[in-house]
Scaffold this motif. Structure first.
Motif, mmCIF file in Angstrom:
data_model
loop_
_atom_site.group_PDB
_atom_site.id
_atom_site.type_symbol
_atom_site.label_atom_id
_atom_site.label_comp_id
_atom_site.label_asym_id
_atom_site.label_seq_id
_atom_site.Cartn_x
_atom_site.Cartn_y
_atom_site.Cartn_z
ATOM 1 N N ASP A 1 0.818 -1.219 0.000
ATOM 2 C CA ASP A 1 0.000 0.000 0.000
ATOM 3 C C ASP A 1 0.851 1.268 0.000
ATOM 4 O OD1 ASP A 1 0.818 -0.934 2.554
ATOM 5 O OD2 ASP A 1 -0.478 0.554 3.514
ATOM 6 N N LYS A 2 2.114 1.159 0.295
ATOM 7 C CA LYS A 2 2.959 2.355 0.385
ATOM 8 C C LYS A 2 3.344 2.852 -1.004
ATOM 9 C CE LYS A 2 4.873 1.898 5.019
ATOM 10 N NZ LYS A 2 4.076 3.032 5.514
ATOM 11 N N ARG A 3 3.436 4.181 -1.100
ATOM 12 C CA ARG A 3 3.836 4.820 -2.361
ATOM 13 C C ARG A 3 5.365 4.955 -2.355
ATOM 14 N NH1 ARG A 3 0.073 7.951 -5.150
ATOM 15 N NH2 ARG A 3 1.394 9.817 -5.249
ATOM 16 N N VAL A 4 5.996 4.134 -3.177
ATOM 17 C CA VAL A 4 7.458 4.110 -3.285
ATOM 18 C C VAL A 4 7.841 4.736 -4.617
ATOM 19 C CG1 VAL A 4 9.519 2.648 -3.342
ATOM 20 C CG2 VAL A 4 7.568 2.015 -1.892
ATOM 21 N N LEU A 5 8.871 5.587 -4.608
ATOM 22 C CA LEU A 5 9.289 6.227 -5.855
ATOM 23 C C LEU A 5 10.805 6.371 -5.907
ATOM 24 C CD1 LEU A 5 8.465 7.652 -8.514
ATOM 25 C CD2 LEU A 5 8.542 9.808 -7.243
ATOM 26 N N TYR A 6 11.384 5.886 -7.014
ATOM 27 C CA TYR A 6 12.792 6.134 -7.312
ATOM 28 C C TYR A 6 12.865 7.229 -8.354
ATOM 29 C CZ TYR A 6 17.304 5.662 -9.611
ATOM 30 O OH TYR A 6 18.534 5.944 -10.176
ATOM 31 N N VAL A 7 13.718 8.223 -8.116
ATOM 32 C CA VAL A 7 13.889 9.308 -9.089
ATOM 33 C C VAL A 7 15.338 9.771 -9.039
ATOM 34 C CG1 VAL A 7 13.161 11.088 -7.428
ATOM 35 C CG2 VAL A 7 12.993 11.549 -9.882
ATOM 36 N N SER A 8 15.904 10.042 -10.195
ATOM 37 C CA SER A 8 17.257 10.583 -10.240
ATOM 38 C C SER A 8 17.202 12.085 -9.962
ATOM 39 C CB SER A 8 17.889 10.334 -11.607
ATOM 40 O OG SER A 8 17.227 11.098 -12.604
ATOM 41 N N ALA A 9 18.314 12.617 -9.470
ATOM 42 C CA ALA A 9 18.367 14.051 -9.190
ATOM 43 C C ALA A 9 18.146 14.855 -10.464
ATOM 44 C CB ALA A 9 19.716 14.408 -8.564
ATOM 45 N N ASN A 10 18.636 14.339 -11.577
ATOM 46 C CA ASN A 10 18.474 15.047 -12.850
ATOM 47 C C ASN A 10 16.998 15.136 -13.255
ATOM 48 O OD1 ASN A 10 19.514 16.188 -15.435
ATOM 49 N ND2 ASN A 10 18.685 14.296 -16.270
ATOM 50 N N LEU A 11 16.264 14.015 -13.114
ATOM 51 C CA LEU A 11 14.842 14.031 -13.463
ATOM 52 C C LEU A 11 14.058 14.932 -12.510
ATOM 53 C CD1 LEU A 11 12.474 13.041 -15.129
ATOM 54 C CD2 LEU A 11 12.358 11.004 -13.675
ATOM 55 N N PHE A 12 14.383 14.889 -11.228
ATOM 56 C CA PHE A 12 13.732 15.757 -10.243
ATOM 57 C C PHE A 12 13.922 17.219 -10.640
ATOM 58 C CE2 PHE A 12 13.435 18.250 -6.401
ATOM 59 C CZ PHE A 12 12.433 17.647 -5.662
ATOM 60 N N GLN A 13 15.126 17.573 -11.053
ATOM 61 C CA GLN A 13 15.424 18.941 -11.470
ATOM 62 C C GLN A 13 14.596 19.339 -12.692
ATOM 63 O OE1 GLN A 13 17.255 21.416 -10.374
ATOM 64 N NE2 GLN A 13 17.200 22.723 -12.195
ATOM 65 N N ILE A 14 14.489 18.437 -13.659
ATOM 66 C CA ILE A 14 13.696 18.717 -14.865
ATOM 67 C C ILE A 14 12.228 18.918 -14.499
ATOM 68 C CG2 ILE A 14 12.846 17.700 -17.018
ATOM 69 C CD1 ILE A 14 15.600 16.312 -17.265
ATOM 70 N N GLN A 15 11.694 18.045 -13.631
ATOM 71 C CA GLN A 15 10.291 18.162 -13.217
ATOM 72 C C GLN A 15 10.044 19.478 -12.484
ATOM 73 O OE1 GLN A 15 9.830 14.622 -10.863
ATOM 74 N NE2 GLN A 15 9.247 13.345 -12.603
ATOM 75 N N TYR A 16 10.981 19.852 -11.630
ATOM 76 C CA TYR A 16 10.825 21.111 -10.886
ATOM 77 C C TYR A 16 10.840 22.305 -11.835
ATOM 78 C CZ TYR A 16 12.007 25.149 -8.043
ATOM 79 O OH TYR A 16 12.022 26.403 -7.486
ATOM 80 N N THR A 17 11.745 22.297 -12.799
ATOM 81 C CA THR A 17 11.829 23.395 -13.778
ATOM 82 C C THR A 17 10.530 23.502 -14.567
ATOM 83 O OG1 THR A 17 14.225 23.048 -13.968
ATOM 84 C CG2 THR A 17 13.149 24.315 -15.719
ATOM 85 N N ASP A 18 9.979 22.355 -14.984
ATOM 86 C CA ASP A 18 8.697 22.360 -15.703
ATOM 87 C C ASP A 18 7.569 22.905 -14.820
ATOM 88 O OD1 ASP A 18 9.882 21.353 -17.952
ATOM 89 O OD2 ASP A 18 9.294 19.269 -17.580
ATOM 90 N N ALA A 19 7.596 22.530 -13.537
ATOM 91 C CA ALA A 19 6.557 22.999 -12.615
ATOM 92 C C ALA A 19 6.621 24.513 -12.446
ATOM 93 C CB ALA A 19 6.707 22.304 -11.261
ATOM 94 N N VAL A 20 7.821 25.062 -12.354
ATOM 95 C CA VAL A 20 7.979 26.523 -12.245
ATOM 96 C C VAL A 20 7.468 27.197 -13.513
ATOM 97 C CG1 VAL A 20 9.663 28.403 -12.081
ATOM 98 C CG2 VAL A 20 9.912 26.379 -10.624
ATOM 99 N N ARG A 21 7.834 26.634 -14.663
ATOM 100 C CA ARG A 21 7.425 27.212 -15.946
ATOM 101 C C ARG A 21 5.905 27.180 -16.102
ATOM 102 N NH1 ARG A 21 9.788 23.803 -19.082
ATOM 103 N NH2 ARG A 21 11.796 24.878 -19.091
ATOM 104 N N ASN A 22 5.274 26.109 -15.627
ATOM 105 C CA ASN A 22 3.819 25.955 -15.786
ATOM 106 C C ASN A 22 3.013 26.471 -14.599
ATOM 107 O OD1 ASN A 22 4.197 24.624 -18.279
ATOM 108 N ND2 ASN A 22 4.504 22.659 -17.246
ATOM 109 N N ASN A 23 3.727 27.083 -13.634
ATOM 110 C CA ASN A 23 3.069 27.626 -12.440
ATOM 111 C C ASN A 23 2.324 26.542 -11.661
ATOM 112 O OD1 ASN A 23 2.497 29.743 -10.681
ATOM 113 N ND2 ASN A 23 0.534 30.163 -11.659
ATOM 114 N N THR A 24 2.958 25.366 -11.523
ATOM 115 C CA THR A 24 2.332 24.245 -10.797
ATOM 116 C C THR A 24 3.251 23.737 -9.683
ATOM 117 O OG1 THR A 24 3.221 22.670 -12.414
ATOM 118 C CG2 THR A 24 0.979 23.484 -12.794
ATOM 119 N N VAL A 25 4.038 24.627 -9.092
ATOM 120 C CA VAL A 25 4.983 24.225 -8.055
ATOM 121 C C VAL A 25 4.257 23.619 -6.853
ATOM 122 C CG1 VAL A 25 6.719 25.040 -6.401
ATOM 123 C CG2 VAL A 25 6.749 25.878 -8.762
#
Length: 464
Positions: A192-216
């Motif tokens: 039932d637990k939500r487990v997630l593996y993410v690389s630092a590079n992908l996290f950075q890309i997702q964050y940049t997209d969130a800032v650009r789309n105003n969805t932080v």
């Protein structure tokens, strides 16, 4: 309650907030807030503008609420008084509401994005590689601590003292394999637990997209819903101040709510460069475990596991040769086995030392091992249980004569010394004695299988 009391409460809150944000953020977004009143579990503060209110609610509302609940009391509600006209002092009062988003005040269309939190949190793809599990992770002295802690976390994520688990070591030593194994174990024991593996590079890309789309805010909500967050190569956050600030809040939220954090890096938290000190401090809250370069026994174990898994048949002599020469990381070891299989298949040749040398030389610079007569002499004496003085003596009983002959033969095979030099260093014999010894050993090896095996065993010891 009097204003002075509200001021005292707010100053207590500011001390906590200051420790959790950068100085610039603190000066820009928290010092301008004015405490007005605390009555009936409602804490009212004044903010200088509508934009200021929206930004606070968008970015820092979780930090504000947790701090107020901690310093003032659970159940305390936050109320904003927003200045509309500074000249007249006209203001409007707006409650802080989890369900009320700033863009809803203007009925702005809400953009769909992958981080949006639904009422019922859906399951997610943990992004884990099933091949990287604990069954395929070979234990050795260089990774024992990290592996043991990892198994404990996999069985009880978020409840051990290893939170966060910070695994560090050079590239290719098995950090990514280990954290995937932890995630897989956690998912198996707690589906039932939500487990997630993410690389630092992908996290950075997702964050940049969130800032650009105003969805932080939705980005934050998504990551704050994770039960076991595995972030690989966190050293790549160096110099990324916005990403670091956002991850800081995610880290705090998850840790305070008993969620598990697992981080990897190419270096210890003590020597990380380009990351904020408040993050580095938090990385050291749990366990920092190094995975160092694999030693000889672990390298052999990894090779044998790979050979068995691939259904290959490779002699121990070849395995030892690879383990002796490929010393830096596990990826190179596995690459050599793949190369050996390819060479053997394409050339239709057996996997032997010659083929192994070719495969290894494509991966690392193989420095030929210099063998000395002294080494050969010592190994032969040790094998037959003799003392060096006995081999160098004038005595000629059968056991001593055989040991000298083998030592002379091996010295001729493995060194560039002349026959005279070999005879001089092994009992002060002449070159004719050495020549005769080499002929005797060669003849016996051709007809005596047991004798041949004995010579091979001594040669292996010399190479080791």
């Amino acid at each position: 309650m009097k204003v002075n009391s509200a001021n005292d409460l707010w100053h207590r809150c500011l001390r906590v907030i200051r420790d959790n944000v950068s100085e610039t953020t603190f000066s820009t977004w928290f010092l301008p807030i004015v405490p007005l009143n605390y009555e009936n579990n409602v804490f009212t503060v004044q903010v200088p503008s509508q934009f200021f209110y929206e930004y606070i609610e968008e970015t820092f509302v979780d930090l504000l609420r947790m701090t107020i609940h901690r310093e003032i009391g659970e159940g305390t509600r936050l109320m904003y008084r927003v200045l509309v006209d500074r000249t007249s002092g006209t203001s409007t009062t707006i409650p802080s509401d989890d369900k009320l988003k700033p863009n809803q005040l203007y009925n702005a269309p809400k953009q769909e994005n992958p981080f949006a939190r639904k009422e019922v949190i859906p399951n997610i793809d943990p992004q884990l590689n099933p091949i990287y599990n604990f069954n395929t992770f070979v234990e050795g002295t260089s990774n024992k601590l990290a592996r043991t802690a990892g198994i404990s976390i996999g069985n009880n994520p978020g409840t051990t003292i290893f939170n966060p688990l910070f695994v560090y070591g050079q590239s290719g030593v098995g950090k990514t394999h280990l954290v995937h194994a932890i995630g897989i174990q956690a998912k198996q024991t707690h589906p039932d637990k939500r487990v997630l593996y993410v690389s630092a590079n992908l996290f950075q890309i997702q964050y940049t997209d969130a800032v650009r789309n105003n969805t932080v805010n939705d980005f934050l909500n998504f990551y704050q819903s994770i039960d076991v967050l595995i972030l690989d190569d966190i050293h790549e956050f160096a110099g990324k101040n916005g990403t670091q600030n956002t991850f800081f809040h995610i880290f705090n939220h998850l840790h305070q709510n008993g969620k598990q954090l697992i981080l990897t890096s190419d270096r210890s938290p003590m020597v990380l460069q380009g990351l904020e000190q408040r993050l580095i401090t938090r990385f050291k809250w749990g366990l920092s475990a190094e995975i160092s370069k694999p030693d000889f026994e672990l390298r052999k174990g990894i090779l044998k596991h790979k050979i068995f898994k691939d259904g290959l048949d490779i002699d121990d002599e070849v395995v030892n040769y690879i383990a002796e020469n490929v010393t830096d990381n596990i990826r190179d070891l596995e690459g050599v086995i793949i190369s050996l299989l390819a060479y053997s298949t394409l050339t239709d040749k057996p996997i032997d030392l010659e083929l192994a040398h070719k495969a290894v030389s494509n991966v690392v610079n193989v420095t030929p091992k210099v063998v000395t007569i002294e080494q050969i002499r010592n190994v032969v004496c040790e094998h037959f249980g003799l003392k060096i003085e006995e081999m160098l003596s004038k005595r000629r009983n059968r056991e001593l004569a055989q040991a000298r002959q083998i030592a002379m033969y091996l010295a001729k095979c493995h060194t560039k010394h002349s026959l005279s030099s070999i005879g001089e260093m092994i009992g002060k014999r002449d070159h004719a004695t050495v020549l005769h010894a080499c002929k005797v050993v060669n003849d016996l090896m051709e007809i005596d299988k047991q004798y041949r095996a004995c010579i091979q065993e001594i040669q292996n010891k010399i190479k080791a």
